[in-house]
Enzyme design. Sequence first.
Site, PDB file in Angstrom:
ATOM      1  N   LEU A 137     -16.705  56.952  -6.464  1.00 30.29           N
ATOM      2  CA  LEU A 137     -17.073  55.654  -5.917  1.00 30.29           C
ATOM      3  C   LEU A 137     -17.037  55.698  -4.393  1.00 30.29           C
ATOM      4  O   LEU A 137     -16.000  56.003  -3.802  1.00 30.29           O
ATOM      5  CB  LEU A 137     -16.118  54.580  -6.446  1.00 30.29           C
ATOM      6  CG  LEU A 137     -16.220  53.173  -5.833  1.00 30.29           C
ATOM      7  CD1 LEU A 137     -17.609  52.605  -6.018  1.00 30.29           C
ATOM      8  CD2 LEU A 137     -15.181  52.247  -6.452  1.00 30.29           C
ATOM      9  N   CYS A 138     -18.160  55.360  -3.779  1.00 31.18           N
ATOM     10  CA  CYS A 138     -18.282  55.465  -2.326  1.00 31.18           C
ATOM     11  C   CYS A 138     -17.243  54.622  -1.587  1.00 31.18           C
ATOM     12  O   CYS A 138     -16.683  55.049  -0.585  1.00 31.18           O
ATOM     13  CB  CYS A 138     -19.689  55.049  -1.913  1.00 31.18           C
ATOM     14  SG  CYS A 138     -20.095  55.392  -0.183  1.00 31.18           S
ATOM     15  N   TYR A 139     -16.961  53.432  -2.101  1.00 29.02           N
ATOM     16  CA  TYR A 139     -16.122  52.502  -1.355  1.00 29.02           C
ATOM     17  C   TYR A 139     -14.647  52.889  -1.303  1.00 29.02           C
ATOM     18  O   TYR A 139     -13.891  52.311  -0.528  1.00 29.02           O
ATOM     19  CB  TYR A 139     -16.278  51.089  -1.920  1.00 29.02           C
ATOM     20  CG  TYR A 139     -17.348  50.287  -1.211  1.00 29.02           C
ATOM     21  CD1 TYR A 139     -17.018  49.298  -0.309  1.00 29.02           C
ATOM     22  CD2 TYR A 139     -18.693  50.547  -1.426  1.00 29.02           C
ATOM     23  CE1 TYR A 139     -17.991  48.569   0.350  1.00 29.02           C
ATOM     24  CE2 TYR A 139     -19.676  49.819  -0.781  1.00 29.02           C
ATOM     25  CZ  TYR A 139     -19.315  48.836   0.115  1.00 29.02           C
ATOM     26  OH  TYR A 139     -20.294  48.127   0.769  1.00 29.02           O
TER      27      TYR A 139
END
Length: 264
Positions: A137-139
């Site tokens: 997940l990028c965040y």
Amino acid sequence: MKLRVVVDGPRDPRMNMAIDEAILRVGAAPTLRIYMWLPGGLTLGRRQSVEDVNLAEAEKRGYILVRRPTGGAALLHPWEREITYSLVLDSRHPYYSLDVAESAATIAGGVALALEELGIATRVGGYTPLPGVIGGLCYVRPGSSDVVVAGRKVSGSAQRRIGGRLLQHGTLLLRFDPEEWLSIIPVKGAGPGDLASRIAGIEDLAGRSYSFSEVADALVKGFSKALGLEPEPSGLEGREVEEALRLYRKKYSSPRWNLEGDEP
């Protein structure tokens, strides 16, 4: 120098990526495009493994998978809960001479200035990730261009350079549903409450809703200030539309690209 501004309607995820790459390859620069996704999109970074996401759950919830032309990790782009920007610059703009990390952070200053227009105090950088967390997940990953409000990330971005031009993609969360995100993009060592302590949408933080036009207007003002350019509203050019349609058919509708990351 003018900043061409394309405030677009909501589009199919595959067409959104096709248009951004078309602008990068054949379009005018500098160009700021602001848009949404309909239906919602699940995007992978250019070199990311599809094994990082739960495709069956994404399909069940109505999301369309597409691989971005930029890097980074997986993201959800829910309809009416997120706004995306893309910015194309060429070597004439001074930010192009900066390295990727510095230019990405400087460009993301446009998002910070936009949030100030909306009455939200923020900063670029300084995101503290959750300890011991693993996932695609990028965040949950820190980056130079993170936009942070009260310790929670509301925007991140990724960049790619081709032939003297750069494309920067960035997202701005309006509302964040950690349970939905975790069901599609698993993160080891973190539950919904953990994610909610580090990630938020601006509507979650402000306690009010924002219309697309309200946020788009603020983003145009913010990026104009950050880039030192005068905004000029515009639409897509014919050659950009032709290239986008070609990329949509040949690349962004191709399982070879979306699932494996191989250029068709």
